[in-house]
Enzyme design. Sequence first.
Site, short mmCIF file in Angstrom:
data_model
loop_
_atom_site.label_atom_id
_atom_site.label_comp_id
_atom_site.label_asym_id
_atom_site.label_seq_id
_atom_site.Cartn_x
_atom_site.Cartn_y
_atom_site.Cartn_z
CE LYS A 59 -4.07 1.88 0.23
NZ LYS A 59 -5.03 1.85 -0.90
CG ASP A 92 -6.63 -0.36 -2.69
OD1 ASP A 92 -5.59 -0.57 -3.34
OD2 ASP A 92 -7.09 0.78 -2.51
CG ASP A 131 -3.31 -11.91 9.26
OD1 ASP A 131 -3.73 -13.07 9.06
OD2 ASP A 131 -3.50 -11.31 10.34
O1 LIG Z 1 -1.51 -14.67 16.21
C1 LIG Z 1 -2.72 -14.66 16.04
O2 LIG Z 1 -3.51 -14.86 16.95
C2 LIG Z 1 -3.28 -14.43 14.67
C3 LIG Z 1 -2.25 -14.54 13.60
C4 LIG Z 1 -2.83 -14.70 12.26
O3 LIG Z 1 -3.97 -14.45 11.98
C5 LIG Z 1 -1.97 -15.23 11.21
O4 LIG Z 1 -0.76 -15.32 11.38
O5 LIG Z 1 -2.50 -15.54 10.12
MG LIG Z 2 -4.46 -14.78 9.93
#
Ligand SMILES: O=C(O)CCC(=O)C(=O)O
Ligand SMILES: [Mg+2]
Length: 417
Positions: free
Chosen positions: A231, A284, A308
């Site tokens: 981004k 996005d 993530d």
């Molecule tokens: O550490 C967490 O609780 C979430 C981490 C997470 O969503 C991930 O690494 O995909």
């Molecule tokens: Mg995650």
Amino acid sequence: MYQHIKVPADGQKISVNADFSLNVPDNPVIPYIEGDGTGVDISPVMIKVIDAAVAKAYGGKRKISWMEIYAGEKSTTVYGPDVWLPEETLQVLKDYVVSIKGPLTTPVGGGIRSLNVALRQQLDLYVCLRPVRYFTGVPSPVREPEKTDMVIFRENSEDIYAGIEYQQGSEGAKKLMDFLIKEMGVTKIRFPETSGLGIKPVSIEGTERLVRKAIQYAVDNDKPSVTIVHKGNIMKYTEGGFRDWAYALAQKEFGAELIDGGPWCKFKNPKTGKDIIVKDSIADAFLQQILLRPAEYSVIATLNLNGDYISDALAAQVGGIGIAPGANLSDSVAMFEATHGTAPKYAGKDYVNPGSLILSAEMMLRHMGWLEAADLIISSMQKSIASKKVTYDFARLMEGATQVSCSGFGDVMIEQM
Ligand SMILES: O=C(O)CCC(=O)C(=O)O
Ligand SMILES: [Mg+2]
Ligand SMILES: NC(=O)C1=CN([C@@H]2O[C@H](COP(=O)(O)OP(=O)(O)OC[C@H]3O[C@@H](n4cnc5c(N)ncnc54)[C@H](OP(=O)(O)O)[C@@H]3O)[C@@H](O)[C@H]2O)C=CC1
């Protein structure tokens, strides 16, 4: 030697050579963390399925000696109320080189910081590798799910995920706010009295080591492109820096040349002679592109938070987070884990799909060079899905399916080997 960890008598350690290749004995000790929530359901099923695949592939010549280690809620019952991540767990993860974990709960808002993130940071597992592929027959919300075939390289040690945050009203928030306003001349904080603050570090080193791995993966696996997702139009010196440093690395280390004046660039894969294109996409726009034109994307290099979001979005495209595997990697240590979390509402019900953790273990077998066992897992997963004996997540969307439990799906996979 350890306070609560019992080392199996019959196994040996995996070790790492100077060039980071592994020495894998026929009877390696693999540490595992069961995990919170549905960890109690999926971890034993994963172990049973992997043991069956290894036995079938090697006829008893090879066998994993599993060693339970502790983190999260189980650790607090074994080690004491406040011990979420024991020192000996970290030591074992380093010493034994290859491990696998179930998901660990992180409370929202207050409470402990993420143990998953702590593990990645403390072991410097800077690559979060999450392949996204379609298994024929899996129900998907898109028309042509087979066009989604991507591998996410998510930076795992920096970004807003580093957890440098100051709670609204705290001494730290006041100090930092004062510094920003008085010493840095910041005028853009709309409500300074009532703001919490977070810091987003993104470095050249952190970017380069991640992007190097992503491009090398494209070279080794004959992939057509690497897309840098960022981004950087808005966060110019963090996300924008990531993009610029990534392009610079492609040119400096892989000999990429600008296409039509750039910034896209390309180089010939030294192993195949084919072009590998290095391009970028703003996050996005990328999230709509992966739905509309997934075939145009292959290897993805991105920062921690984007990675993530993208992981779960891409998992959904190929049928959901029930079959989304992953690995956390440094140059030497590897810790495998599913993309999903603890799904607390299903905990202990023998209900959820164990597929993500089984496929994470499949990546682990491949990493160990146990390719025959890994191949067996993939073919068994394919046949199990084709048999339509599947867990609730697939059964609810699949016509003519027979719903099976979490352990039931493990048994189906073993039958299909
Ligand atoms: O550490 C967490 O609780 C979430 C981490 C997470 O969503 C991930 O690494 O995909
Ligand atoms: Mg995650
Ligand atoms: N690496 C890790 O250890 C991770 C830990 N977490 C943590 O997990 C906790 C819960 O997070 P949450 O946001 O609910 O996300 P989860 O990934 O745990 O669950 C979200 C939804 O995903 C589906 N799902 C999850 N696991 C499975 C599975 N094995 N099989 C089929 N479907 C599955 C379920 O969908 P449905 O409701 O449609 O059935 C579930 O409600 C949080 O504390 C979070 O921090 C989150 C991600 C990664």
